[in-house]
Design a protein around this motif. Structure first.
Motif, PDB file in Angstrom:
ATOM      1  N   ALA A 157      52.994  59.469  21.655  1.00 19.36           N
ATOM      2  CA  ALA A 157      53.752  59.985  20.511  1.00 19.36           C
ATOM      3  C   ALA A 157      52.830  60.880  19.702  1.00 19.36           C
ATOM      4  CB  ALA A 157      54.288  58.858  19.644  1.00 19.36           C
ATOM      5  N   LEU A 158      53.311  62.061  19.397  1.00 18.01           N
ATOM      6  CA  LEU A 158      52.564  63.033  18.607  1.00 18.01           C
ATOM      7  C   LEU A 158      53.279  63.206  17.275  1.00 18.01           C
ATOM      8  CD1 LEU A 158      52.119  65.579  21.518  1.00 18.01           C
ATOM      9  CD2 LEU A 158      50.371  64.007  20.655  1.00 18.01           C
ATOM     10  N   GLY A 159      52.582  62.977  16.179  1.00 11.77           N
ATOM     11  CA  GLY A 159      53.185  63.073  14.853  1.00 11.77           C
ATOM     12  C   GLY A 159      52.623  64.250  14.081  1.00 11.77           C
ATOM     13  N   PHE A 160      53.521  65.021  13.470  1.00 10.70           N
ATOM     14  CA  PHE A 160      53.117  66.236  12.754  1.00 10.70           C
ATOM     15  C   PHE A 160      53.421  66.102  11.272  1.00 10.70           C
ATOM     16  CE2 PHE A 160      54.257  67.216  17.115  1.00 10.70           C
ATOM     17  CZ  PHE A 160      53.097  67.818  17.569  1.00 10.70           C
ATOM     18  N   ASP A 161      52.546  66.646  10.439  1.00 13.51           N
ATOM     19  CA  ASP A 161      52.750  66.548   8.996  1.00 13.51           C
ATOM     20  C   ASP A 161      53.691  67.637   8.501  1.00 13.51           C
ATOM     21  OD1 ASP A 161      50.983  68.718   9.232  1.00 13.51           O
ATOM     22  OD2 ASP A 161      49.939  68.236   7.369  1.00 13.51           O
ATOM     23  N   GLY A 162      53.888  67.685   7.182  1.00 12.56           N
ATOM     24  CA  GLY A 162      54.914  68.539   6.601  1.00 12.56           C
ATOM     25  C   GLY A 162      54.768  70.010   6.879  1.00 12.56           C
ATOM     26  N   ASP A 163      53.542  70.496   7.078  1.00 14.35           N
ATOM     27  CA  ASP A 163      53.371  71.922   7.376  1.00 14.35           C
ATOM     28  C   ASP A 163      52.754  72.155   8.746  1.00 14.35           C
ATOM     29  OD1 ASP A 163      50.864  70.974   6.548  1.00 14.35           O
ATOM     30  OD2 ASP A 163      50.244  72.918   5.775  1.00 14.35           O
ATOM     31  N   GLY A 164      52.683  71.109   9.581  1.00 12.88           N
ATOM     32  CA  GLY A 164      52.356  71.283  10.992  1.00 12.88           C
ATOM     33  C   GLY A 164      50.920  71.618  11.323  1.00 12.88           C
ATOM     34  N   ASP A 165      49.996  71.441  10.381  1.00 11.54           N
ATOM     35  CA  ASP A 165      48.607  71.749  10.723  1.00 11.54           C
ATOM     36  C   ASP A 165      47.814  70.500  11.106  1.00 11.54           C
ATOM     37  OD1 ASP A 165      48.318  70.628   8.207  1.00 11.54           O
ATOM     38  OD2 ASP A 165      47.430  72.402   7.268  1.00 11.54           O
ATOM     39  N   ARG A 166      48.489  69.339  11.134  1.00 14.13           N
ATOM     40  CA  ARG A 166      47.823  68.094  11.524  1.00 14.13           C
ATOM     41  C   ARG A 166      48.620  67.391  12.614  1.00 14.13           C
ATOM     42  NH1 ARG A 166      46.853  63.935   7.665  1.00 14.13           N
ATOM     43  NH2 ARG A 166      48.708  64.511   6.504  1.00 14.13           N
ATOM     44  N   CYS A 167      47.918  66.556  13.383  1.00 13.16           N
ATOM     45  CA  CYS A 167      48.551  65.824  14.475  1.00 13.16           C
ATOM     46  C   CYS A 167      48.035  64.388  14.483  1.00 13.16           C
ATOM     47  CB  CYS A 167      48.254  66.501  15.812  1.00 13.16           C
ATOM     48  SG  CYS A 167      49.030  65.697  17.232  1.00 13.16           S
ATOM     49  N   GLY A 168      48.962  63.422  14.491  1.00  9.82           N
ATOM     50  CA  GLY A 168      48.621  62.011  14.637  1.00  9.82           C
ATOM     51  C   GLY A 168      49.058  61.524  16.010  1.00  9.82           C
ATOM     52  N   VAL A 169      48.423  60.466  16.516  1.00  7.13           N
ATOM     53  CA  VAL A 169      48.633  60.059  17.900  1.00  7.13           C
ATOM     54  C   VAL A 169      48.841  58.548  18.011  1.00  7.13           C
ATOM     55  CG1 VAL A 169      47.631  60.026  20.223  1.00  7.13           C
ATOM     56  CG2 VAL A 169      47.195  61.984  18.705  1.00  7.13           C
ATOM     57  N   VAL A 170      49.865  58.162  18.800  1.00  2.09           N
ATOM     58  CA  VAL A 170      50.080  56.774  19.212  1.00  2.09           C
ATOM     59  C   VAL A 170      50.126  56.773  20.735  1.00  2.09           C
ATOM     60  CG1 VAL A 170      51.735  54.861  19.254  1.00  2.09           C
ATOM     61  CG2 VAL A 170      51.281  56.079  17.108  1.00  2.09           C
ATOM     62  N   ASP A 171      49.392  55.847  21.370  1.00  2.00           N
ATOM     63  CA  ASP A 171      49.294  55.884  22.829  1.00  2.00           C
ATOM     64  C   ASP A 171      50.455  55.166  23.509  1.00  2.00           C
ATOM     65  OD1 ASP A 171      48.747  53.122  22.958  1.00  2.00           O
ATOM     66  OD2 ASP A 171      46.590  53.396  23.156  1.00  2.00           O
ATOM     67  N   ASP A 172      50.405  55.089  24.848  1.00  2.00           N
ATOM     68  CA  ASP A 172      51.500  54.545  25.653  1.00  2.00           C
ATOM     69  C   ASP A 172      51.736  53.060  25.418  1.00  2.00           C
ATOM     70  OD1 ASP A 172      49.712  53.219  28.147  1.00  2.00           O
ATOM     71  OD2 ASP A 172      48.835  54.948  27.156  1.00  2.00           O
ATOM     72  N   GLU A 173      50.751  52.346  24.855  1.00  2.29           N
ATOM     73  CA  GLU A 173      50.920  50.933  24.545  1.00  2.29           C
ATOM     74  C   GLU A 173      51.386  50.724  23.108  1.00  2.29           C
ATOM     75  OE1 GLU A 173      47.285  48.916  25.520  1.00  2.29           O
ATOM     76  OE2 GLU A 173      47.722  48.942  27.677  1.00  2.29           O
ATOM     77  N   GLY A 174      51.618  51.818  22.397  1.00  5.04           N
ATOM     78  CA  GLY A 174      52.050  51.713  21.003  1.00  5.04           C
ATOM     79  C   GLY A 174      50.914  51.476  20.034  1.00  5.04           C
ATOM     80  N   GLU A 175      49.709  51.797  20.437  1.00  5.30           N
ATOM     81  CA  GLU A 175      48.549  51.651  19.561  1.00  5.30           C
ATOM     82  C   GLU A 175      48.234  52.989  18.904  1.00  5.30           C
ATOM     83  OE1 GLU A 175      46.711  48.900  18.763  1.00  5.30           O
ATOM     84  OE2 GLU A 175      48.209  47.741  19.869  1.00  5.30           O
ATOM     85  N   GLU A 176      48.125  52.979  17.567  1.00  7.84           N
ATOM     86  CA  GLU A 176      47.727  54.225  16.913  1.00  7.84           C
ATOM     87  C   GLU A 176      46.246  54.459  17.167  1.00  7.84           C
ATOM     88  OE1 GLU A 176      47.082  51.139  13.574  1.00  7.84           O
ATOM     89  OE2 GLU A 176      48.622  51.524  15.095  1.00  7.84           O
TER      90      GLU A 176
END
Length: 499
Positions: A255-274
């Motif tokens: 899972a790739l998570g993007f902030d309000g203006d798209g200049d950051r990326c957060g990640v959660v792996d296939d086991e659901g671990e951030e």
């Protein structure tokens, strides 16, 4: 010409309608952020535009600028006021419309325009607005430029100038997506969650990833400026927990998570671990330094100590410099050192050639992560995570502290820890290994457990981060010691989240 701004205006008064309202603390270390209508009004934004145009000319830059806005109910009106001010100062405005911050940075290169002004409050909650600015691509303003801009605006030293013009640039969204996606493909089939928090990234991220042949499951990708589920901030545990749930339900690879203006990326792996962004940075640095032995990296002081101690990075000859937290600082240091990449724990990733153009872009970071997975077809992201030496890390924790008070509090905290170290004191019952004060204070115990306290650069908050390479218990002990020091200062309020 507009009068000089004031900071004490009340809404629904005559003075509020004829005088710029600009609270001085809105000029941050490397961008500008205010609570709209409470700390800045539309005339104040217009004054900011005039000040920015004046500064551009003062710096000897060609008076041409790219301007865009994020998806908030008031951002378009703020952009219009900024445009009026810029044009009054003789600047040619090139309006790219609704955009991510990296789309505005991309447009500087695509249109060959030196300056940029992106109207965005990034990951700040609704009610906030701001502007990210630059005049030397791919860099954005730092303290020197922001200090001079503050002086011009607050003193009313802006200078009207003829020659201002306005152009609306069509098709920048498509040009940006094509630039990212058209030359990227993957041999590995991957299912990807694109979590957008109902922010601007919903109009960009899912389509970009789909065009690269990935199976994409959009998550909260419908644009909704009320942010009905959570604030689009991939450093916020609420967003990360929502990403975890969706990964597990969908059986996704990441899972790739993007902030309000798209200049950051957060990640959660296939086991659901951030996986906090600094650990993603270590994985990317491993991957990239195997392709580019001896590569230089820059990371912020909030980041894991693994950049120095990781045996794979040592074997690859990777070199890492720790530097001040803040997208402008890391971007500039990466540029100065010609580093292959820069990483921030907050999720800003900076890639220089041959990967990127030097600015922070959440989608470029996402592509780099997916390419790393593609180069490791026999491994899941969770396998790569587990290959890292074990550390126990806190999320970024932010107790409230007024903008007018936070730097003074941090100065006192820095002094207290420096004196403790000088007098032979201990931390978590251990000798103090070192105290780093390049940005707040980062104090490290003998076993490598460290804690950081610094002032937030963009909100009335402090920032606290903890990591231990030895145990969760020591991570918690370090937090207790840092928190105990903060409790000596009544100016420090409640945390947004805690371990």
């Amino acid at each position: 010409m507009l009068p000089a701004p004031r900071a004490d205006l009340k809404a629904n008064t005559f003075a509020y309608e004829v005088t710029p309202l600009v609270k001085p603390t809105g000029f941050r270390e490397y961008d500008a952020r205010w609570l709209f209508e409470k700390e800045i009004n539309l005339l104040g934004v217009q004054a900011l535009g005039m000040g920015l145009g004046t500064l551009i000319r003062e710096m000897g830059k060609e008076p041409r600028i790219v301007i865009g806005h994020d998806f908030r109910s008031y951002s378009a009106s703020i952009k219009q006021a900024l445009i009026v001010g810029l044009m009054s100062a003789g600047v040619e405005v090139n309006d790219i419309g609704l955009a991510l911050s990296p789309v505005a940075y991309f447009a500087q290169f695509d249109l060959d325009i030196p300056c940029v002004a992106m109207v965005t409050a990034s990951h700040n909650e609704n009610g906030w607005t701001g502007v990210k600015m630059g005049a030397a691509r791919p860099l954005t303003f730092g303290p020197d430029e922001m200090g001079r801009l503050k002086e011009i605006v607050l003193k009313g030293e802006y200078k009207p100038c003829p020659g201002g013009a306005y152009k609306y640039v069509e098709g920048m969204r498509e040009r940006y997506i094509a630039d990212l996606a058209d030359n990227v493909s993957f041999t590995r089939k991957m299912k990807v969650i694109a979590a957008c928090g109902n922010g601007t990234a919903g109009a960009f991220a899912p389509e970009t990833l789909e065009r690269m042949g990935l199976e994409v499951i959009p998550m909260d990708a419908e644009l909704d400026h009320t942010f009905p589920h959570y604030n689009p901030n991939p450093e916020d545990m609420q967003m990360l927990h929502a990403m975890q749930k969706t990964v597990r339900e969908q059986g996704a690879d990441v899972a790739l998570g993007f902030d309000g203006d798209g200049d950051r990326c957060g990640v959660v792996d296939d086991e659901g671990e951030e996986i906090f962004a600094d650990k993603i940075g270590v994985l990317l640095a491993r991957d990239l330094s195997s392709l580019h032995p001896g590569a230089q990296f820059v990371v912020d002081v909030k980041s894991t100590g693994l950049f120095v101690t990781d045996p794979v990075l040592q074997e690859n000859g990777a070199k890492t410099v720790y530097w001040k937290t803040g997208h402008s600082y890391i971007k500039r240091k990466s540029h100065e050192l010609n580093a292959l990449a820069g990483f921030e724990k907050s999720g800003h990733f900076f890639f220089n050639a041959p990967i990127g153009r030097g600015y922070d872009d959440g989608l470029v970071a996402a592509i780099a992560l997916l390419q790393m997975l593609d180069r490791n077809p026999d491994k899941k992201l969770s396998d790569l995570r587990k290959s890292l030496p074990m550390t126990w890390s806190s999320p970024t924790m932010s107790p409230h502290c007024d903008d007018e008070k936070k730097y003074d509090v941090v100065d006192k905290v820095v002094k207290a820890f420096e004196e403790r170290a000088k007098s032979g004191g201990t931390i978590i019952g251990q000798k103090i290994r070192d105290v780093v004060t390049v940005n707040g204070v980062r104090i490290t115990a003998e076993d490598g457990t460290w804690g950081l306290i610094r002032a937030s650069s963009n909100k009335p908050e402090l920032v606290v981060v903890i990591e231990s390479p030895t145990s969760e218990e020591n991570m918690k002990k370090m937090f207790e010691e840092m928190d105990a020091e903060l409790k000596k200062h009544p100016e420090v309020g409640e945390y947004n989240q805690k371990i």
